[in-house]
Design a protein around this motif. Structure first.
Motif, PDB file in Angstrom:
ATOM      1  N   ALA A  73       0.831  -1.207   0.000  1.00 12.67           N
ATOM      2  CA  ALA A  73       0.000   0.000   0.000  1.00 12.67           C
ATOM      3  C   ALA A  73       0.865   1.256   0.000  1.00 12.67           C
ATOM      4  CB  ALA A  73      -0.927  -0.005   1.214  1.00 12.67           C
ATOM      5  N   GLN A  74       1.965   1.232   0.738  1.00 17.06           N
ATOM      6  CA  GLN A  74       2.890   2.371   0.742  1.00 17.06           C
ATOM      7  C   GLN A  74       3.409   2.644  -0.669  1.00 17.06           C
ATOM      8  OE1 GLN A  74       6.765   1.709   2.433  1.00 17.06           O
ATOM      9  NE2 GLN A  74       7.038   3.845   3.024  1.00 17.06           N
ATOM     10  N   LYS A  75       3.770   1.576  -1.350  1.00 14.37           N
ATOM     11  CA  LYS A  75       4.303   1.709  -2.704  1.00 14.37           C
ATOM     12  C   LYS A  75       3.217   2.150  -3.691  1.00 14.37           C
ATOM     13  CE  LYS A  75       7.236  -0.915  -5.858  1.00 14.37           C
ATOM     14  NZ  LYS A  75       7.805  -2.246  -6.149  1.00 14.37           N
ATOM     15  N   LEU A  76       2.024   1.612  -3.520  1.00 12.88           N
ATOM     16  CA  LEU A  76       0.897   1.971  -4.384  1.00 12.88           C
ATOM     17  C   LEU A  76       0.610   3.465  -4.302  1.00 12.88           C
ATOM     18  CD1 LEU A  76      -1.271   0.439  -6.186  1.00 12.88           C
ATOM     19  CD2 LEU A  76      -2.762   0.578  -4.179  1.00 12.88           C
ATOM     20  N   LEU A  77       0.592   3.983  -3.094  1.00 12.41           N
ATOM     21  CA  LEU A  77       0.357   5.415  -2.898  1.00 12.41           C
ATOM     22  C   LEU A  77       1.436   6.261  -3.562  1.00 12.41           C
ATOM     23  CD1 LEU A  77      -0.801   5.991   0.795  1.00 12.41           C
ATOM     24  CD2 LEU A  77      -1.863   6.959  -1.242  1.00 12.41           C
ATOM     25  N   ALA A  78       2.676   5.851  -3.387  1.00 10.65           N
ATOM     26  CA  ALA A  78       3.792   6.624  -3.930  1.00 10.65           C
ATOM     27  C   ALA A  78       3.800   6.596  -5.454  1.00 10.65           C
ATOM     28  CB  ALA A  78       5.111   6.093  -3.380  1.00 10.65           C
ATOM     29  N   GLU A  79       3.587   5.425  -6.028  1.00  8.08           N
ATOM     30  CA  GLU A  79       3.713   5.266  -7.483  1.00  8.08           C
ATOM     31  C   GLU A  79       2.488   5.742  -8.254  1.00  8.08           C
ATOM     32  OE1 GLU A  79       4.780   1.207  -8.294  1.00  8.08           O
ATOM     33  OE2 GLU A  79       6.881   1.524  -7.697  1.00  8.08           O
ATOM     34  N   HIS A  80       1.312   5.654  -7.646  1.00  8.02           N
ATOM     35  CA  HIS A  80       0.088   5.994  -8.373  1.00  8.02           C
ATOM     36  C   HIS A  80      -0.524   7.337  -7.982  1.00  8.02           C
ATOM     37  CE1 HIS A  80      -0.544   2.217 -10.619  1.00  8.02           C
ATOM     38  NE2 HIS A  80       0.074   1.653  -9.596  1.00  8.02           N
ATOM     39  N   GLU A  81      -0.147   7.855  -6.791  1.00 10.32           N
ATOM     40  CA  GLU A  81      -0.752   9.118  -6.360  1.00 10.32           C
ATOM     41  C   GLU A  81       0.278  10.188  -6.009  1.00 10.32           C
ATOM     42  OE1 GLU A  81      -3.856   9.652  -6.631  1.00 10.32           O
ATOM     43  OE2 GLU A  81      -4.879   7.706  -6.548  1.00 10.32           O
ATOM     44  N   GLY A  82       1.570   9.824  -5.994  1.00 13.79           N
ATOM     45  CA  GLY A  82       2.606  10.797  -5.643  1.00 13.79           C
ATOM     46  C   GLY A  82       2.635  11.159  -4.179  1.00 13.79           C
ATOM     47  N   VAL A  83       2.093  10.288  -3.326  1.00 11.48           N
ATOM     48  CA  VAL A  83       2.030  10.543  -1.890  1.00 11.48           C
ATOM     49  C   VAL A  83       2.961   9.562  -1.178  1.00 11.48           C
ATOM     50  CG1 VAL A  83       0.564  10.590   0.158  1.00 11.48           C
ATOM     51  CG2 VAL A  83      -0.339  11.391  -2.039  1.00 11.48           C
TER      52      VAL A  83
END
Length: 360
Positions: free
Chosen positions: A279-289
């Motif tokens: 989930a941490q990676k998903l947020l970073a890669e798909h939302e820039g967060v």
């Protein structure tokens, strides 16, 4: 052009809802007023008709939600004449306590578990001038030591057992309601010491009781599987998880959090370390967060419950991201799949890398 007043922190913003007087000296670093970001891409990845927002508390002054409570705790400590504060911490509390003590001109003592604190957090406490005491034990042992020491030394405890901490932290719920013009259907949070889920419920309940909103959210707390006393139904003596900020087996707000679950008709659940990091990676890669692992627990749990249907489609969800990703850069780098390439300093070499990694 019109000018807006300078924002001076959450106590000034919500002075009429917080236990301060007109002449109280406010100890503030401009905390609060953090972004509520609507996720645009992750719902598409999930293929679900869902409205998800993240409350990005990592953009507080010391990079975590702890600043909301610390501004109140230190303000009241100074008002009451205290010259020193103390806390046990997995990292974020120590960073925040050290910063606000420096701002107030008082001493800070922080107890941290040896070898179990992310370097970004350790650096903060040290740079702000706190006396950092590493103990050969975990957070829960540190918390007991803090309680014991406070009985023998003139220090104020600023962990979440300090009631003023929760008063400050409840303001996040105020901000969410004001931005959405309503309460969400579900509010998802990581749970470690369980003070934050308690504080948010306090905030939503105040606005509900005052008629500002007509509903309150179901409060959903997610724990790391290796540190999940709420799922086990009893305290856990040796918690372990990559999400160090919630590596707590003996939550200090145990009874209050169970009450929140019942009153809000919410629930607790757990996530594996693999789910949390994904989930941490998903947020970073798909939302820039970019958030720290513990923060991503709220989204990891929400995704699992969305996919199972426990959180139905059409729902409005807020996930609290408790801390910034730079708190724990080592964990982020370890799971990064983006290759770091070394090439000759020539146009051809750089161009070839770019063209070979271009996507449609």
């Amino acid at each position: 052009m019109p000018f807006r007043p300078r924002y001076t922190g959450l106590i000034e913003r919500y002075r009429d809802r917080l236990p301060v007087n007109d002449d109280t000296r406010l100890i503030s670093l401009g905390e609060g007023n953090t972004p509520l970001l609507k996720l645009n891409n992750i719902p598409k990845v999930l293929g679900k008709d869902i409205e998800i927002y993240v409350k990005y508390e990592g953009l507080n002054p010391t990079g975590s939600f702890k600043d909301r409570g610390m501004t109140m705790a230190v303000t009241k400590a100074v008002e009451e004449g205290s010259k020193a504060i103390i806390c046990a911490s997995t990292g974020n509390t120590s960073a925040s306590a050290a910063a606000y003590a420096a701002r107030a001109g008082i001493a800070a003592f922080v107890l941290i578990p040896e070898g179990k604190i992310a370097l970004g957090k350790l650096a903060q406490g040290m740079m702000h001038g706190a006396t950092v005491i590493q103990i050969k034990g975990n957070f829960d042992e540190g918390m007991q030591l803090v309680k014991d020491v406070a009985e023998h030394a003139p220090v104020t405890i600023v962990n979440s057992i300090n009631p003023y901490r929760l008063q400050g932290q409840k303001t996040a719920a105020f901000e969410i309601v004001e931005e959405l013009s309503c309460a969400p259907d579900f509010h998802c949070l990581p749970v470690g010491n369980a003070g934050n889920i308690t504080a948010h419920w306090m905030g939503y309940s105040e606005y509900f009781e005052d008629g500002i909103v007509g509903t309150r959210p179901k409060m959903v707390g997610y724990q790391a599987a290796g540190s999940a006393p709420f799922m086990r139904g009893h305290m856990v003596d040796d918690p372990e998880t990559v999400a160090t900020a919630i590596r707590i087996g003996h939550p200090q707000s145990w009874d209050k959090a169970w009450k929140v679950k019942e009153e809000s008709q919410g629930w607790f659940d757990e996530c594996s370390d693999e789910q949390i990091l994904a989930a941490q990676k998903l947020l970073a890669e798909h939302e820039g967060v970019f958030c720290e692992p513990a923060s991503a627990t709220s989204l990891a749990g929400a995704i699992a419950d969305i996919e199972s249907g426990k959180i139905p489609e059409g729902s409005k969800i807020v996930c609290t991201l408790t801390g910034h990703g730079l708190k724990d850069p080592d964990t982020a780098i370890k799971q990064s799949t983006a290759p770091m390439m070394t090439v000759e300093a020539t146009l051809d070499a750089v161009r070839d890398v770019i063209l070979s990694n271009m996507t449609d």
